[in-house]
Scaffold this motif. Structure first.
Motif, PDB file in Angstrom:
ATOM      1  N   LEU A  62      -7.202  -2.018   4.486  1.00 35.24           N
ATOM      2  CA  LEU A  62      -5.948  -1.285   4.264  1.00 35.24           C
ATOM      3  C   LEU A  62      -5.959  -0.625   2.889  1.00 35.24           C
ATOM      4  CD1 LEU A  62      -3.196  -3.678   5.719  1.00 35.24           C
ATOM      5  CD2 LEU A  62      -4.154  -1.616   6.760  1.00 35.24           C
ATOM      6  N   LYS A  63      -6.513  -1.340   1.898  1.00 37.59           N
ATOM      7  CA  LYS A  63      -6.621  -0.773   0.553  1.00 37.59           C
ATOM      8  C   LYS A  63      -7.570   0.422   0.548  1.00 37.59           C
ATOM      9  CE  LYS A  63      -6.160  -0.517  -3.927  1.00 37.59           C
ATOM     10  NZ  LYS A  63      -4.901   0.008  -4.513  1.00 37.59           N
ATOM     11  N   LEU A  64      -8.653   0.335   1.337  1.00 40.51           N
ATOM     12  CA  LEU A  64      -9.583   1.452   1.473  1.00 40.51           C
ATOM     13  C   LEU A  64      -8.852   2.707   1.974  1.00 40.51           C
ATOM     14  CD1 LEU A  64     -12.447   2.826   1.946  1.00 40.51           C
ATOM     15  CD2 LEU A  64     -12.349   1.791   4.226  1.00 40.51           C
ATOM     16  N   ILE A  65      -8.065   2.548   3.040  1.00 44.58           N
ATOM     17  CA  ILE A  65      -7.325   3.685   3.591  1.00 44.58           C
ATOM     18  C   ILE A  65      -6.332   4.226   2.572  1.00 44.58           C
ATOM     19  CG2 ILE A  65      -5.780   4.453   5.443  1.00 44.58           C
ATOM     20  CD1 ILE A  65      -6.984   2.235   7.201  1.00 44.58           C
ATOM     21  N   ASP A  66      -5.640   3.300   1.908  1.00 44.12           N
ATOM     22  CA  ASP A  66      -4.642   3.695   0.915  1.00 44.12           C
ATOM     23  C   ASP A  66      -5.280   4.488  -0.225  1.00 44.12           C
ATOM     24  OD1 ASP A  66      -1.688   3.091   0.101  1.00 44.12           O
ATOM     25  OD2 ASP A  66      -2.853   2.684  -1.717  1.00 44.12           O
ATOM     26  N   THR A  67      -6.420   4.008  -0.710  1.00 42.67           N
ATOM     27  CA  THR A  67      -7.135   4.708  -1.795  1.00 42.67           C
ATOM     28  C   THR A  67      -7.650   6.061  -1.310  1.00 42.67           C
ATOM     29  OG1 THR A  67      -7.801   2.575  -2.730  1.00 42.67           O
ATOM     30  CG2 THR A  67      -9.020   4.528  -3.452  1.00 42.67           C
TER      31      THR A  67
ATOM     32  N   TYR B  41       0.847  -1.199   0.000  1.00 40.31           N
ATOM     33  CA  TYR B  41       0.000   0.000   0.000  1.00 40.31           C
ATOM     34  C   TYR B  41       0.884   1.251   0.000  1.00 40.31           C
ATOM     35  CZ  TYR B  41      -3.072  -3.768   1.349  1.00 40.31           C
ATOM     36  OH  TYR B  41      -3.736  -4.974   1.370  1.00 40.31           O
ATOM     37  N   PRO B  42       1.188   1.762  -1.201  1.00 38.85           N
ATOM     38  CA  PRO B  42       2.192   2.820  -1.332  1.00 38.85           C
ATOM     39  C   PRO B  42       1.879   4.105  -0.571  1.00 38.85           C
ATOM     40  CG  PRO B  42       0.975   2.489  -3.397  1.00 38.85           C
ATOM     41  CD  PRO B  42       0.641   1.345  -2.502  1.00 38.85           C
ATOM     42  N   ASN B  43       0.609   4.487  -0.483  1.00 34.87           N
ATOM     43  CA  ASN B  43       0.285   5.723   0.242  1.00 34.87           C
ATOM     44  C   ASN B  43       0.558   5.599   1.738  1.00 34.87           C
ATOM     45  OD1 ASN B  43      -0.499   7.250  -1.968  1.00 34.87           O
ATOM     46  ND2 ASN B  43      -2.643   6.654  -1.828  1.00 34.87           N
ATOM     47  N   LEU B  44       0.344   4.410   2.279  1.00 40.06           N
ATOM     48  CA  LEU B  44       0.568   4.215   3.711  1.00 40.06           C
ATOM     49  C   LEU B  44       2.033   4.403   4.067  1.00 40.06           C
ATOM     50  CD1 LEU B  44      -1.716   1.164   4.628  1.00 40.06           C
ATOM     51  CD2 LEU B  44      -2.257   3.600   4.554  1.00 40.06           C
ATOM     52  N   THR B  45       2.910   4.033   3.157  1.00 39.34           N
ATOM     53  CA  THR B  45       4.340   4.146   3.449  1.00 39.34           C
ATOM     54  C   THR B  45       4.945   5.469   2.982  1.00 39.34           C
ATOM     55  OG1 THR B  45       4.740   2.864   1.433  1.00 39.34           O
ATOM     56  CG2 THR B  45       4.780   1.676   3.522  1.00 39.34           C
ATOM     57  N   SER B  46       4.333   6.097   1.971  1.00 35.72           N
ATOM     58  CA  SER B  46       4.917   7.337   1.439  1.00 35.72           C
ATOM     59  C   SER B  46       4.290   8.598   2.028  1.00 35.72           C
ATOM     60  CB  SER B  46       4.795   7.384  -0.088  1.00 35.72           C
ATOM     61  OG  SER B  46       3.434   7.477  -0.483  1.00 35.72           O
ATOM     62  N   LYS B  47       3.026   8.495   2.460  1.00 36.53           N
ATOM     63  CA  LYS B  47       2.328   9.687   2.958  1.00 36.53           C
ATOM     64  C   LYS B  47       2.203   9.713   4.483  1.00 36.53           C
ATOM     65  CE  LYS B  47      -0.219  10.769  -1.248  1.00 36.53           C
ATOM     66  NZ  LYS B  47      -1.526  11.117  -1.854  1.00 36.53           N
ATOM     67  N   ILE B  48       2.773   8.714   5.137  1.00 35.70           N
ATOM     68  CA  ILE B  48       2.879   8.699   6.594  1.00 35.70           C
ATOM     69  C   ILE B  48       4.361   8.568   6.910  1.00 35.70           C
ATOM     70  CG2 ILE B  48       2.243   7.526   8.729  1.00 35.70           C
ATOM     71  CD1 ILE B  48      -0.239   6.473   7.286  1.00 35.70           C
ATOM     72  N   SER B  49       4.877   9.461   7.738  1.00 35.82           N
ATOM     73  CA  SER B  49       6.327   9.525   7.954  1.00 35.82           C
ATOM     74  C   SER B  49       6.871   8.279   8.648  1.00 35.82           C
ATOM     75  CB  SER B  49       6.678  10.764   8.792  1.00 35.82           C
ATOM     76  OG  SER B  49       6.219  10.612  10.122  1.00 35.82           O
ATOM     77  N   LYS B  50       8.130   7.995   8.395  1.00 35.59           N
ATOM     78  CA  LYS B  50       8.815   6.896   9.072  1.00 35.59           C
ATOM     79  C   LYS B  50       8.807   7.120  10.575  1.00 35.59           C
ATOM     80  CE  LYS B  50      13.167   4.292   9.112  1.00 35.59           C
ATOM     81  NZ  LYS B  50      13.365   4.362  10.585  1.00 35.59           N
ATOM     82  N   THR B  51       8.909   8.400  10.983  1.00 31.33           N
ATOM     83  CA  THR B  51       8.863   8.725  12.413  1.00 31.33           C
ATOM     84  C   THR B  51       7.568   8.221  13.026  1.00 31.33           C
ATOM     85  OG1 THR B  51      10.209  10.711  12.090  1.00 31.33           O
ATOM     86  CG2 THR B  51       8.914  10.598  14.102  1.00 31.33           C
ATOM     87  N   ALA B  52       6.446   8.472  12.342  1.00 30.50           N
ATOM     88  CA  ALA B  52       5.148   8.037  12.864  1.00 30.50           C
ATOM     89  C   ALA B  52       5.067   6.518  12.957  1.00 30.50           C
ATOM     90  CB  ALA B  52       4.026   8.577  11.980  1.00 30.50           C
ATOM     91  N   TRP B  53       5.536   5.831  11.924  1.00 34.87           N
ATOM     92  CA  TRP B  53       5.517   4.368  11.959  1.00 34.87           C
ATOM     93  C   TRP B  53       6.418   3.840  13.076  1.00 34.87           C
ATOM     94  CZ3 TRP B  53       1.797   1.708   9.975  1.00 34.87           C
ATOM     95  CH2 TRP B  53       1.159   2.116   8.807  1.00 34.87           C
ATOM     96  N   ASP B  54       7.607   4.428  13.219  1.00 32.33           N
ATOM     97  CA  ASP B  54       8.544   3.963  14.250  1.00 32.33           C
ATOM     98  C   ASP B  54       7.985   4.170  15.656  1.00 32.33           C
ATOM     99  OD1 ASP B  54      10.348   3.185  12.341  1.00 32.33           O
ATOM    100  OD2 ASP B  54      11.669   4.921  12.570  1.00 32.33           O
ATOM    101  N   LEU B  55       7.373   5.347  15.888  1.00 31.63           N
ATOM    102  CA  LEU B  55       6.939   5.689  17.239  1.00 31.63           C
ATOM    103  C   LEU B  55       5.578   5.111  17.600  1.00 31.63           C
ATOM    104  CD1 LEU B  55       8.194   9.379  17.606  1.00 31.63           C
ATOM    105  CD2 LEU B  55       9.274   7.262  18.386  1.00 31.63           C
ATOM    106  N   THR B  56       4.927   4.441  16.653  1.00 35.98           N
ATOM    107  CA  THR B  56       3.681   3.738  16.994  1.00 35.98           C
ATOM    108  C   THR B  56       3.881   2.229  17.046  1.00 35.98           C
ATOM    109  OG1 THR B  56       3.007   3.864  14.655  1.00 35.98           O
ATOM    110  CG2 THR B  56       2.076   5.500  16.162  1.00 35.98           C
ATOM    111  N   LYS B  57       5.119   1.771  16.921  1.00 34.86           N
ATOM    112  CA  LYS B  57       5.396   0.350  17.102  1.00 34.86           C
ATOM    113  C   LYS B  57       5.147  -0.032  18.556  1.00 34.86           C
ATOM    114  CE  LYS B  57       9.019  -0.009  13.541  1.00 34.86           C
ATOM    115  NZ  LYS B  57       8.259  -0.814  12.586  1.00 34.86           N
ATOM    116  N   MET B  58       4.580  -1.195  18.764  1.00 36.77           N
ATOM    117  CA  MET B  58       4.382  -1.685  20.119  1.00 36.77           C
ATOM    118  C   MET B  58       5.676  -2.311  20.631  1.00 36.77           C
ATOM    119  SD  MET B  58       1.378  -0.647  20.773  1.00 36.77           S
ATOM    120  CE  MET B  58       0.781  -1.502  22.227  1.00 36.77           C
ATOM    121  N   GLN B  59       5.629  -2.852  21.851  1.00 37.58           N
ATOM    122  CA  GLN B  59       6.863  -3.320  22.483  1.00 37.58           C
ATOM    123  C   GLN B  59       7.544  -4.444  21.721  1.00 37.58           C
ATOM    124  OE1 GLN B  59       3.830  -3.127  23.909  1.00 37.58           O
ATOM    125  NE2 GLN B  59       3.375  -4.867  25.258  1.00 37.58           N
ATOM    126  N   ASP B  60       6.790  -5.122  20.840  1.00 36.75           N
ATOM    127  CA  ASP B  60       7.387  -6.203  20.058  1.00 36.75           C
ATOM    128  C   ASP B  60       7.950  -5.714  18.724  1.00 36.75           C
ATOM    129  OD1 ASP B  60       5.075  -5.618  18.719  1.00 36.75           O
ATOM    130  OD2 ASP B  60       4.199  -7.627  18.860  1.00 36.75           O
TER     131      ASP B  60
END
Length: 509
Positions: A354-359, A133-152
């Motif tokens: 996920l495709k819905l969000i991406d679209t 899902y290209p929009n999820l990875t390109s339009k949401i920053s790496k910082t946001a993905w990193d800082l919303t990771k759970m303890q695992d």
């Protein structure tokens, strides 16, 4: 978060719900594509959603903006809007019941109830699927993905993006800086020189203070940016030689306290700073009685009219953001909550959601809630969309931002109503800041010991700082406190747990 049920109760209910949903999925299998359960792209995706409502009246099911989004995404959205005033309570009850909507807004991804839900396996780990899902990875920053990771080290929801750059930092009166013949400071020594010149040379002509500041009951308020400029970190923890260190234990914190005590003694900050509220501090700057403040560049419009009325020569570019001090400026977390999918949703449908969000994040689809319906919420003049903001709000356009949002990376710095020269300046400074901005690496890290001791410890540390800054205690009192903290087994245990949590999350194990 104000939890009405204990984590233990929630975890038990969720475990039962998970077992039941797994059984139902195994027995019932996938339904047809007409309900959005199948693997094919055809068929309307029916999806139940729960999200927060920040406006007085929710969008109705026949809302034109909603229907236009549904048509563009080939979906039928069954949205449960919950008032922001009681969203957390409603979410806790919903999580504990196990009857969780297929796409649910989680305001605090690290609240105990959601942590327990994830631990019990109640939500999808979407990490392996993101690459599709290209929009999820390109339009949401790496910082946001990193800082919303759970303890695992895994992601259990799609972050709702926010600009991560241009967080509140020092803003200078550039006209005053020009009057005293100094350049924009880049180090704490240069910052002191500027403040001292503001005090001695009085460029404001009214005996204004150099730096208006305040403290909060739970943190150092805008004085925290002085401390962070010494420690080089955003928040209470510094990653040092692979370990997370509580910043009060750093020698740089002692240096910042000496700096702040000097600022207070030389009247470079308000005499009553310790009792000032944020609004009162801002009013000093707004009233032309201070030369520096901590805020976002994009808040310039909140101050400009008042400053212009006081000084007709004041220009918008005189509201000047400092780029960095000692190579530091703060980076925001890049998210505001996340949208999670419960494990009761079959994998095929989870992928379609996920495709819905991406679209939905496509420019043409997201524009539906940004601008509304042509002829009703906006008109086109000379090829430019002119929004009737009052009508768009009435038609609930902004409410859909609480489900899917695309963050303009410059939203904190630039505004459509700023002149081009102002936007160009703020954009240039933000680009420079991005080169060395620092996020709070501790966001989302879990330490049982920190949960137990940190609130009281932070209060004790803040009280000690205030007494030293005000001159009531000598700097040696800080040395005594730090020595006690270094010998405290709970502090050591907390630091180890935070380090373990950081390393585990970073490794994605």
């Amino acid at each position: 978060m104000n939890n009405k049920r204990t984590a233990k109760t929630a975890a038990g209910a969720l475990a039962a719900a998970l077992a039941l949903s797994a059984l139902l999925t195994a027995c019932g299998g996938s339904k047809g594509t007409a309900t959005g359960q199948g693997t094919g792209a055809e068929g309307t995706l029916d999806v139940s959603i729960m999200s927060i409502l920040l406006s007085p009246t929710p969008p109705q099911d026949d809302n034109k903006i909603k229907q236009t989004i549904e048509k563009a995404t080939n979906s039928k959205l069954k949205i449960q809007w919950v008032s922001g005033n009681n969203y957390d309570d409603k979410l806790n009850v919903t999580l504990a019941s196990g009857d969780i909507p297929e796409l649910t807004f989680i305001r605090d991804p690290f609240a105990p109830v959601f942590r327990n839900a994830v631990t019990q396996g109640a939500f999808w780990d979407i990490t392996p699927f993101l690459k599709d899902y290209p929009n999820l990875t390109s339009k949401i920053s790496k910082t946001a993905w990193d800082l919303t990771k759970m303890q695992d080290g895994k992601n259990y929801g799609v972050p709702r993006p926010r600009p991560s750059e241009a967080d509140p930092f020092f803003i200078l009166r550039k006209d005053w800086l020009d009057k005293v013949g100094l350049k924009v400071p880049t180090t704490t020594d240069e910052l002191y020189t500027v403040m001292k010149a503001f005090a001695d040379k009085n460029p404001g002509g009214n005996g204004a203070i150099p730096y208006t500041t305040y403290v909060n009951p739970s943190d150092m308020g805008s004085l925290g940016q002085i401390e962070n400029s010494f420690t080089g970190v955003n928040g209470l923890w510094k990653l040092q030689d692979g370990k997370l260190v509580y910043t009060a234990l750093l020698p740089e914190m002692r240096k910042s306290l000496e700096f702040e005590a000097k600022m207070y003694k030389e009247k470079l900050i308000p005499e009553d700073y310790a009792s000032l509220k944020l609004s009162q501090s801002n009013d000093l700057f707004r009233g032309g009685k201070a030369g520096m403040i901590v805020d976002k560049a994009g808040t310039m419009s909140d101050y400009y009219d008042k400053l212009k009325a006081i000084d007709p020569n004041f220009k918008q570019t005189d509201f000047y953001p400092v780029t960095s001090i000692n190579g530091y400026n703060p980076k925001g977390p890049g998210f505001n909550g996340l949208m999670a999918i419960p494990k009761s949703v079959p994998e095929a449908k989870m992928k379609r959601i996920l495709k819905l969000i991406d679209t939905w994040m496509n420019d043409d689809v997201f524009a539906i809630q940004q601008y509304g319906i042509e002829g009703t919420d906006y008109t086109v003049k000379d090829g430019v969309k002119v929004i009737n903001t009052e009508q768009l709000t009435k038609d609930n356009g902004p409410d859909f931002n609480q489900i899917v949002y695309v963050a303009d990376p410059y939203a904190s710095s630039t505004k459509v109503y700023f002149p081009k020269e102002v936007n160009d300046l703020f954009k240039k400074i933000q680009d420079e800041r991005a080169k060395n901005s620092a996020a709070d690496v501790s966001i989302g890290l879990y330490s049982p010991t920190a949960q137990k001791i940190l609130p009281e410890l932070n209060k004790k540390v803040q009280d000690a700082k205030t007494k030293i800054i005000l001159g009531r205690d000598p700097i040696t009192a800080w040395d005594d406190l730090v020595a006690k903290l270094k010998a405290d087994q709970d502090v050591a245990k907390m630091s180890q747990e935070m380090t373990d949590a950081y390393q585990k999350r970073s490794a994605g194990k």
